[in-house]
Design a protein around this motif. Sequence first.
Motif, short mmCIF file in Angstrom:
data_model
loop_
_atom_site.label_atom_id
_atom_site.label_comp_id
_atom_site.label_asym_id
_atom_site.label_seq_id
_atom_site.Cartn_x
_atom_site.Cartn_y
_atom_site.Cartn_z
N UNK A 141 0.80 -1.16 -0.15
CA UNK A 141 0.00 0.07 -0.02
C UNK A 141 0.77 1.39 -0.05
N UNK A 142 1.96 1.26 0.82
CA UNK A 142 2.71 2.29 0.81
C UNK A 142 3.36 2.66 -0.54
N UNK A 143 3.85 1.55 -1.23
CA UNK A 143 4.29 1.78 -2.74
C UNK A 143 3.29 2.34 -3.63
N UNK A 144 2.08 1.94 -3.31
CA UNK A 144 0.96 2.52 -4.09
C UNK A 144 0.50 3.98 -4.02
N UNK A 145 1.31 4.59 -2.84
CA UNK A 145 0.94 5.98 -2.42
C UNK A 145 0.10 5.94 -1.38
N UNK A 146 -0.33 4.94 -0.50
CA UNK A 146 -1.04 5.33 0.64
C UNK A 146 -0.23 5.87 1.74
N UNK A 147 -0.71 6.28 2.81
CA UNK A 147 -0.05 6.56 4.04
C UNK A 147 -0.51 5.33 4.95
N UNK A 148 0.54 4.66 5.43
CA UNK A 148 0.36 3.68 6.39
C UNK A 148 0.94 3.54 7.55
N UNK A 149 0.36 3.12 8.61
CA UNK A 149 0.93 2.74 10.05
C UNK A 149 0.68 1.44 10.39
#
Lengths: 141, 535
Positions: B77-85
């Motif tokens: 998801x991070x790679x796809x541009x999402x903010x993740x935690x």
Amino acid sequence: MRLSLRLALAVAGLLSAGPVLAQELHMGHFHEQTGEEIFHGVCQGCHMPNAQGAVGAGAYPALANNPHLAAPEYPALVILNGRKAMPAFGDMFSDAQIANVVGYVRTHFGNNYPSAFTAAQVAALRSPESPSEVEGPAKEH
Amino acid sequence: MSEDGVSAGGGKMRRRDLLTLIGTVAGSAVMYRAMSAMALAGESGFTGPIKLEGDPKGASVLILGAGMAGMCAAYELRKAGYKVQILEYNDRPGGRNWSLYGGDTYTELGGFTQKVEFDKGLYLNPGPWRLPYHHQAILHYCKVLNVALEPFVQVNYAAYVHSTKAFGGKPKRYREVHADFNGYVAELLAKSTQQGRLDQAVTREDQEILLEAMREWGALDKNYEYRKGLLASERRGYVSDPGGGTTSAPIPSDPMAMSDLLKSGLWGSISAGHIYEFQNTIFQPKGGMGMIGKAFGRELEGVIAYDSKVIDIHQDAKGVTATYVNAKTGGPPRKAQADYCICTIPASILGQIPMNVGDAMQSAIQALYYDASIKVGLQFKRRFWEQDESIYGGISFTDQPNGMIGYPATDYFSDGKGVLLGAYTFGPAAFEYAAMSPQERVAKTVEYGANVHPQYRDEFENGVAVAWHRVPWTLGCAAHWTEALRAEHYDNLVAMDGRIMLAGEHASRLPAWQEGALLSSLDAIRRLHQRVMTS
């Protein structure tokens, strides 16, 4: 040429001895018999040696001083069918074993519910939803 | 019936023709397997690296759990541009992807603490320990994360199969039981064929093929009998192996009596390697299974908040909020918020955390308890299984409560110490193991193992025992699914509920496998991304 090992064994008349041995090797029931043996041989794995329960990311309930034990049917049903994280043990214990361990926890660890609870009463609680012998425990991964 | 020809359907078929035919049949079988394997790979969900195309425009995802499913979701998801935690209960990444090394400390429920005393480089994988060749998602991430793999040995013909109730409690080599069992079954089938008892089931022509197949499969002699001789010893081993020079004559070994073999039940331990997941080739990460979790964790540095115990999950029209406390020190509750949530917390734990999802998902979560399993690692002063018994990797099976003995498939011929998997078991035996203190588990495992390897008594040094029902963050090893539970709950468990989706091995059709966790995660983020792109 589609001939399975099962068919080969059936042809040779060998299958009858098979399932029994396989069950002894891979499945099985608990050997503990008395309530004390069963509690300390099995139940304390989760409920802990003094039945005080435990807390981590989730929790195991204490059986000590537990008012849910007032009616013996409740713990018996939970043992038979499982409840949330509690596994179903219906296929691993006999009715007598369940009656014994229910009797034990209801009269120990600060619980004082001495009324009798019999194997026949456990048998009456077994339902078609109780786990079948067929599914068995986990396999290796 | 002559030596060089067998009758086929009233005519005569030369042996060479027959073998050509068998070769053709085998060839198509191989082809068929390859084709179905390809089809399966498509169905299982891993069709290559996931592509999440389009701009999520700053959408955020809160991921609960830093195991395989959670970290895979965060990574992609991070790679796809999402903010993740990620919120993680433990102080390390990986979850059940986990190795215990010397110097590590592990505290289970009830406060029982073990300090691992293994020598440097030796380890126990308390959870998963092997990666089948067709689990392409986990193999893909090993490659992406530069996790070095080496072969895991499943079937070792030199390992033992053991029953306390058979052959005086003396273990047999896998190859002996395998050869004798196949030999006798082949002989019986050949006899039945020759006596015309298969006439209803098999055509005359196929009977001739079957006879030839049984001779090859079972190492039968020219009379279709399985008996002591060099032919059988080529399978089961010799009393004295063929050698060189003046003392070179091989001495064949004695097959077990068929009745003893059947009654022993040992044949029940020779088929594990036929299972799809246990067929060659199988891999393990060099240095322990936990290397995958560590590599994912490094990749996601700064994304994972460790020691975070989730105590509440709440969604509304705007997003999802998880409330958590410090897993070790407690303290004031804190909140993490995002547009969506991928929750990989095991169902056994999640069922105890308040979460406002619909009844369908909640019932599915509550319906899953986790199976029992245990693993015990034992360190020995020397690798006696290699030095004394020529066992290099693989697994011995026993009818004792320890179930298996796994030999390390790495560092062969090392002069140093070695760690065996001394126990790996399920069902009642695993529950009983969990009820013991860690020290009792180790002591029992040594006692059982000594009945297979007497060297245990002199060579044992120390051990560590993980009983999965005492693991504070899983309450068991993996979700217990039955056919009936699947029919009633599976679709509800994996469906998106508002802004929340579940992932993990429990939300897959490959329960207890890391592959299941990854495929579940990839499917969840694919659906999540679709939702974000269309809303």
